[in-house]
Write a protein that holds these residues in place. Structure first.
Motif, PDB file in Angstrom:
ATOM      1  N   SER A  21       0.802  -1.232   0.000  1.00 24.43           N
ATOM      2  CA  SER A  21       0.000   0.000   0.000  1.00 24.43           C
ATOM      3  C   SER A  21       0.832   1.278   0.000  1.00 24.43           C
ATOM      4  O   SER A  21       0.302   2.363   0.174  1.00 24.43           O
ATOM      5  CB  SER A  21      -1.042   0.038   1.124  1.00 24.43           C
ATOM      6  OG  SER A  21      -0.487   0.508   2.330  1.00 24.43           O
ATOM      7  N   HIS A  60      -0.210   3.975  -2.636  1.00 24.46           N
ATOM      8  CA  HIS A  60      -1.560   4.548  -2.518  1.00 24.46           C
ATOM      9  C   HIS A  60      -1.609   5.977  -3.075  1.00 24.46           C
ATOM     10  O   HIS A  60      -0.767   6.806  -2.750  1.00 24.46           O
ATOM     11  CB  HIS A  60      -1.939   4.529  -1.026  1.00 24.46           C
ATOM     12  CG  HIS A  60      -3.141   5.334  -0.678  1.00 24.46           C
ATOM     13  ND1 HIS A  60      -3.256   6.032   0.498  1.00 24.46           N
ATOM     14  CD2 HIS A  60      -4.298   5.557  -1.357  1.00 24.46           C
ATOM     15  CE1 HIS A  60      -4.421   6.644   0.536  1.00 24.46           C
ATOM     16  NE2 HIS A  60      -5.078   6.384  -0.578  1.00 24.46           N
ATOM     17  N   LEU A  93      -6.074  -1.353   0.625  1.00 23.43           N
ATOM     18  CA  LEU A  93      -6.390   0.066   0.849  1.00 23.43           C
ATOM     19  C   LEU A  93      -6.912   0.298   2.263  1.00 23.43           C
ATOM     20  O   LEU A  93      -6.719   1.370   2.833  1.00 23.43           O
ATOM     21  CB  LEU A  93      -7.411   0.546  -0.182  1.00 23.43           C
ATOM     22  CG  LEU A  93      -6.832   0.860  -1.564  1.00 23.43           C
ATOM     23  CD1 LEU A  93      -7.951   1.075  -2.569  1.00 23.43           C
ATOM     24  CD2 LEU A  93      -5.926   2.083  -1.524  1.00 23.43           C
TER      25      LEU A  93
END
Ligand code: FES
Length: 109
Positions: free
Chosen positions: A45, A48, A70
């Motif tokens: 992640s 992101h 997420l």
């Protein structure tokens, strides 16, 4: 095609990209702080990003694995995505992408 990255301080950075490029690599090439530690394995992640509202609907939906990852990211928004999962298509030309507040890997904290 062009992709615009917008950092938390509001600075905009227009990057050149080609159809088929991964958004993660386009952002990295533009100097954005996207670590992409797992290189697209959906295990970190750190890639992101928050996609501009007008553009989010043009993207293919996130997989369940992406959604799970997420959930662990910081500063998540309704239009958050993992940039390693986004391949650029022609209709994303001009897309705006916001860099989240915490883009480093939080898993070691
Ligand atoms: Fe690790 Fe995208 S690079 S999830």
């Amino acid at each position: 095609m062009k992709i615009t990255f917008i950092k938390q301080d509001g600075s905009r950075n227009e990057a050149d990209a080609n159809v088929g490029d991964r958004l993660l690599e386009v952002g990295q090439a533009a100097g954005m702080p996207l670590e992409g530690t797992c290189e697209g394995q959906m295990a970190c992640s750190t890639c992101h990003v928050i996609v501009g509202k007008d553009w989010f609907g043009k993207l293919p939906a996130a997989s369940e694995d992406e959604e799970d990852m997420l959930d662990l990211a910081a500063d998540v928004h309704a239009t958050s995505r993992l940039s390693c999962q986004i391949l650029l298509s022609e209709d994303l030309d001009g897309m705006e992408v916001y860099i989240p507040r915490e883009s480093h890997n939080m898993q070691d904290d």
